[in-house]
Design an enzyme around this catalytic site. Structure first.
Site, PDB file in Angstrom:
ATOM      1  CG  HIS A 120      91.907  12.319  52.899  1.00 37.90           C
ATOM      2  ND1 HIS A 120      92.562  13.482  52.589  1.00 37.90           N
ATOM      3  CD2 HIS A 120      91.226  12.565  54.040  1.00 37.90           C
ATOM      4  CE1 HIS A 120      92.306  14.389  53.519  1.00 37.90           C
ATOM      5  NE2 HIS A 120      91.489  13.862  54.414  1.00 37.90           N
ATOM      6  CB  CYS A 162      92.016  15.828  49.169  1.00 35.10           C
ATOM      7  SG  CYS A 162      93.122  17.014  49.895  1.00 35.10           S
TER       8      CYS A 162
END
Ligand SMILES: *[C@@H]1O[C@H](CO)[C@@H](O)[C@H](O)[C@H]1NC(C)=O
Length: 265
Positions: A120, A162
């Site tokens: 992330h 992400c």
């Protein structure tokens, strides 16, 4: 005073009119052999950090699918003769320690260094399993002045983060950890390339595909440009939520490379 480099000033003068006339590439005063020497015995290390499971305190959902990307990258870089080391679910401190250790290794028989982070994150921030890390802190271990055996050699940081859930505001970026870097503020970042993307795994899929198809004929920057094109034209998100449907993305290349890079010699 002969302080100017006569070769440089000459080639710049030669460059201008030809570029304006749109001449064929390489016919513009740039030396054809201006590429990185890739004739050391080893291609180099490729460290792949795949952070899939996150500590509860981060509020990050576990992020499925990246193991496929990690395996794909492993295969691709092994085919390019890199020494690939995969790491999963590292804490902030573990990443810093790993990077410090790797930067202290002797890279003198290696052509280059590659580090891939799957997690992330945002453009400049990557989430380790227990919190965010500033990418600059990782890359600075490998700057020419910090890691002498990589000086003048191409160093790549490839990140796919992400965005997922917005991180909580107020996350402290600087955790006050002593990262053991003697040279925080010197901008010696030549020969460093960062390529990143912030959604899904299209980027890594395309990167692996293009590296497999094109390394025997294209320089790395050209390959990355092809990857951008592939991602921009072939992929689009699908979601039942209209706000997230039919979204496009484009990876970003930040290059401080000073020569062309070919994965062969
Ligand atoms: C870093 O190097 C030290 C000393 O060699 C070692 O004890 C440690 O396990 C290494 N850490 C990592 C994350 O590789």
């Amino acid at each position: 005073e002969n302080t100017e480099n006569p070769v440089d000033s000459k080639s710049i003068k030669n460059l201008e009119p030809k570029v304006r006339h749109g001449s064929e590439s390489m016919d513009c005063g740039i030396s054809l052999d201006n590429s990185y020497k890739m004739d050391h015995p080893k291609m180099g290390l490729c460290i792949i950090i795949n952070n899939k499971n996150f500590h509860k305190s981060t509020g990050m959902a576990s992020w499925s699918g990246t193991h496929v990307d990690a395996a794909n990258l492993r295969e691709t870089f092994m085919n390019l003769k890199y020494e690939v080391r995969n790491k999963n679910d590292l804490l902030h401190e573990e990443v810093m320690e790993l990077m410090r250790n790797v930067s202290k290794e002797d890279h003198s028989k290696r052509n280059s260094f590659v580090c891939v982070l799957l997690s992330h994150g945002e453009e400049e921030i990557i989430f380790e399993t227990n919190g965010p890390i500033d990418l600059k802190k990782i890359t600075s271990f490998f700057r020419g002045d910090c890691c002498r055996s990589l000086t003048g050699k191409p160093t790549f940081f490839i990140t796919q983060a992400c965005r997922g859930i917005e991180p909580d505001c107020g996350i402290e970026m600087d955790r006050g950890v002593d990262d053991g870097m003697a040279c925080h503020n010197i901008p010696v970042e030549a020969d460093l390339l960062r390529a990143y993307s912030t959604d899904g795994s299209w980027f890594i899929q395309s990167l692996c595909a293009m590296l497999e198809q094109c390394t025997h004929k294209l320089a790395f920057m050209h390959i990355l440009t092809q990857v951008n094109q592939k991602v921009a034209t072939e992929f689009e998100s699908f979601s039942l939520d209209a706000a997230f449907n039919a979204k496009k993305q484009i990876p970003c290349i930040v290059s401080m490379l000073t020569k062309e890079l070919y994965f062969y010699h």
